[in-house]
Scaffold this active site. Structure first.
Site, mmCIF file in Angstrom:
data_model
loop_
_atom_site.group_PDB
_atom_site.id
_atom_site.type_symbol
_atom_site.label_atom_id
_atom_site.label_comp_id
_atom_site.label_asym_id
_atom_site.label_seq_id
_atom_site.Cartn_x
_atom_site.Cartn_y
_atom_site.Cartn_z
ATOM 1 N N GLU A 299 0.825 -1.203 0.000
ATOM 2 C CA GLU A 299 0.000 0.000 0.000
ATOM 3 C C GLU A 299 0.858 1.252 0.000
ATOM 4 O O GLU A 299 0.657 2.170 -0.800
ATOM 5 C CB GLU A 299 -0.907 -0.005 1.227
ATOM 6 C CG GLU A 299 -1.774 1.234 1.371
ATOM 7 C CD GLU A 299 -2.886 1.267 0.342
ATOM 8 O OE1 GLU A 299 -2.776 2.084 -0.591
ATOM 9 O OE2 GLU A 299 -3.835 0.493 0.473
ATOM 10 N N ASP A 303 1.285 4.018 -3.114
ATOM 11 C CA ASP A 303 0.902 5.409 -2.912
ATOM 12 C C ASP A 303 2.041 6.371 -3.227
ATOM 13 O O ASP A 303 1.862 7.342 -3.966
ATOM 14 C CB ASP A 303 0.436 5.622 -1.471
ATOM 15 C CG ASP A 303 -0.915 4.987 -1.187
ATOM 16 O OD1 ASP A 303 -1.529 4.460 -2.135
ATOM 17 O OD2 ASP A 303 -1.345 4.991 -0.022
ATOM 18 N N SER A 530 -7.193 2.203 -3.994
ATOM 19 C CA SER A 530 -5.984 2.674 -3.331
ATOM 20 C C SER A 530 -5.002 3.235 -4.347
ATOM 21 O O SER A 530 -4.146 4.051 -3.995
ATOM 22 C CB SER A 530 -5.308 1.526 -2.577
ATOM 23 O OG SER A 530 -5.947 1.256 -1.371
ATOM 24 N N ASP A 572 -16.933 11.297 -19.034
ATOM 25 C CA ASP A 572 -17.977 10.492 -18.405
ATOM 26 C C ASP A 572 -17.767 9.016 -18.735
ATOM 27 O O ASP A 572 -17.616 8.641 -19.899
ATOM 28 C CB ASP A 572 -19.341 10.956 -18.915
ATOM 29 C CG ASP A 572 -20.484 10.294 -18.169
ATOM 30 O OD1 ASP A 572 -20.258 9.822 -17.045
ATOM 31 O OD2 ASP A 572 -21.607 10.275 -18.713
ATOM 32 N N ILE A 573 -17.731 8.183 -17.711
ATOM 33 C CA ILE A 573 -17.546 6.736 -17.893
ATOM 34 C C ILE A 573 -18.929 6.098 -17.952
ATOM 35 O O ILE A 573 -19.703 6.174 -16.989
ATOM 36 C CB ILE A 573 -16.718 6.119 -16.747
ATOM 37 C CG1 ILE A 573 -15.407 6.886 -16.561
ATOM 38 C CG2 ILE A 573 -16.454 4.643 -17.017
ATOM 39 C CD1 ILE A 573 -14.531 6.932 -17.785
ATOM 40 N N GLY A 585 -25.655 -3.788 -8.102
ATOM 41 C CA GLY A 585 -25.274 -2.437 -7.742
ATOM 42 C C GLY A 585 -25.790 -1.404 -8.723
ATOM 43 O O GLY A 585 -26.712 -1.651 -9.509
#
Length: 605
Positions: A299, A303, A530, A572-573, A585
């Site tokens: 992680e 980052d 992430s 726009d996706i 969803g």
């Protein structure tokens, strides 16, 4: 002060009839009660001398003034746009009323706690004390237990606490009490690929034209994301971040260590111009900086490598790691590193101008009182010109599971009803994930998103969210989510009991899978939102650079700009969904979409 004296006098007078008998304390009243979240069970009782770092939040009576400032300095059409406040100016606006300070100090002294036992925030709105659990139980008229989560984590918590009734208006929140959310342990949203080691970078592939920008993108970006891919995808080729005063930060928890050697390997391969440069490490509350190569964190490396690929920054390593087994022989550990970081950054005179966080937890596991105070802390940073980005999560509308028979999205109100589980926090710039060229919503996992159950929809979201909801067939997911709520942190008190529409998550998106990083000396391919959050924060840093180089202030709180003037600079996706909680969803859950930095650069000049 008169109000405190009157409250004290009433309490004393109430005791007079009982002077002959044994005295009784002033009446206490329940302040907060929660039902333990799923997965937690009592496993014992802490030792009476176990230390708790208690934080007491006093009301901020002028927060509405700060809120007004926040929206004015963040609105590109307002005359005060960019006129950010100093730390001292923010402190003055959030300072508690003297009556609250006096009332709480008197209460503490009644328990033999004096000024030298208390650490006060610079504004005086937070008090921090380290006390044995036996004294905290007495003060809060409660009983603490050791609670163990099914994943092995342990905390010392209670499910309810009370205060003298005269104190209820003088204290907003006390923690750790009812805070079971694993925000204290900061669940990472990282997702691994199946390969043990990333394949070599592909070369000499015919480019793909990104239809959103008209710019050629290397075809290898369909299988591997590099810094070059992100620059091409988001029209940021050639943009740098070298302006004086520009800065970027990454938050680190769970003993995730960002490794210098891995960064050099990454730079050598992907950003040769940055080779031999590094980043600053700032430890908070005994945070560590282990540079053993084998201990590098996926992680943390993800980052810093992608966020700092455009600008050398600061990595904040905050102490505190579950599992924690509380006993008399174990040092104090409240497992709330995120609050430790907030305390530190709010007190800093010059925090980074863009900060990315890739951790979060389900909103319902965070008590509302604590969530509101955290949101107010974000508002303070925004008013000071800091842009905050958070990953939106990798579990769709809740658990990432579309099977109704095995889904695990249940309410935490004792009813165990199926309900979508939005991620906390929602009141920042939330970043979802995309994949491929042309971009679609991530498919190997499901980008987190939906609607907050705590926070109202701000006006800048109205147009976009209304258009989205209008496309849903009537009755879709009825009872599984609530587009209206009854409270907010950024809401003037006159409206606190009006039903409002819920804030939507995420706000924007960026690539979130197949990122090529170096980990323990080896190239790896990983993903998750992430990756999306530090990517977006890095792009924001290039925009801040552009403004600073022209003598303009940084962008600060991004959302009012993005939903208005900046809207035309987003792609726009239109393909994808975010399964979870036994459903497929929402259809397309990437917020405004992905950015065109070249166009945004023109709009913010």
């Amino acid at each position: 002060m008169r109000a405190v004296f009157r409250a004290w006098l009433l309490c004393v007078l109430a005791l007079i009839p009982f002077a002959v008998a044994s005295p009784r304390p002033c009446a206490v009243k329940l302040k907060e009660r929660v039902i333990p979240p799923r997965g937690w069970a009592q496993s014992g009782t802490p030792h009476a001398d176990h230390k708790i770092v208690l934080r007491i939040g006093l009301p901020q009576p002028n927060f509405d003034v700060l809120e007004t400032h926040l929206y004015e300095v963040s609105d590109p059409e307002h005359s005060k746009y960019g006129a950010h406040l100093s730390r001292e100016e923010v402190d003055e606006l959030i300072a508690p009323h003297p009556d609250s300070v006096s009332a709480v100090d008197d209460w503490l002294r009644s328990h033999d706690i004096h000024d030298n036992d208390v650490i006060r925030s610079s504004a005086g709105d937070w008090l921090t004390l380290t006390l044995p659990v036996r004294l905290v139980e007495k003060m809060l008229d409660t009983k603490y237990h050791v609670w163990k989560h099914e994943d092995g984590d342990s905390v010392v918590r209670t499910t309810a606490y009370s205060l003298p009734e005269t104190l209820h208006d003088h204290i907003d929140v006390i923690q750790p009490t009812t805070m079971f959310g694993q925000l204290r342990g900061m669940r990472s949203t990282i997702v691994w690929s199946d390969e043990a080691e990333a394949s070599p970078l592909a070369k000499d592939l015919a480019p793909i034209i990104n239809t959103a920008t008209g710019i050629a993108v290397d075809a290898s970006c369909n299988t591997t994301i590099t810094v070059k891919c992100l620059q091409q995808l988001y029209n940021a080729v050639g943009l740098t971040s070298h302006a004086r005063g520009n800065s970027i930060g990454i938050t680190g928890y769970l003993e995730e260590f960002a490794n210098f050697q891995d960064l050099q390997s990454f730079y050598t391969e992907q950003v040769p111009a940055a080779a031999n440069s590094s980043f600053a490490v700032v430890p908070i509350k005994d945070g560590l900086n282990n540079q053993t190569l084998s201990q590098a964190g996926a992680e943390a490396n993800l980052d810093v490598q992608f966020a700092f690929g455009v600008l050398q920054g600061t990595f904040y390593t905050t102490g505190g790691r579950p599992p924690f087994v509380p006993d008399v022989g174990t040092p104090t550990n409240t497992n709330e590193p995120y609050q430790d970081w907030l305390d530190f950054i709010l007190a800093h005179p010059n925090p980074p101008l863009a900060i990315s966080t890739s951790y979060g937890d389900h909103e319902q596991t965070v008590p509302k009182s604590y969530a509101i105070r955290t949101c107010k802390s974000f508002a303070q940073l925004g008013a000071r010109g800091v842009s905050l980005t958070f990953s939106s999560g990798d579990n769709g509308v809740g658990d990432g599971n579309s099977n109704p028979a095995s889904q695990t999205c249940f309410t935490n109100d004792g009813k165990n009803a199926t309900r979508f589980q939005p991620l906390f926090p929602a009141s920042v710039t939330s970043v979802g994930g995309t994949v491929g060229v042309p971009e679609v919503a991530v498919t190997r996992f499901y980008s987190g998103g939906g609607f907050s159950d705590y926070f109202e929809r701000p006006s800048y979201q109205d147009k976009a969210v209304k258009a989205f909801l209008k496309k849903l067939p009537e009755g879709t997911y009825e009872g599984l989510y609530n587009p209206s709520v009854h409270m907010s942190c950024m809401l003037k008190s006159i409206l606190t009991h009006i039903v409002l529409f819920a804030i939507g998550i995420p706000d924007v998106a960026a690539q979130g899978d197949r990122f090529r990083i170096y980990l323990a000396g080896v190239p790896r391919s990983i993903g998750g939102t992430s990756a999306s959050s530090p990517t977006f924060a890095g792009l924001v840093a290039t925009l801040n650079d552009h403004r600073l180089s022209q003598g303009l202030p940084p962008l600060g709180f991004l959302n009012p700009l993005l939903y208005s003037k900046g809207l035309k600079a987003f792609n726009d996706i239109t393909v994808g969904h975010n399964s979870g909680c036994g459903t497929v969803g929402f259809n397309v859950i990437t917020g405004l979409g992905t950015p065109n930095i070249g166009e945004l650069k023109k709009l913010i000049a």
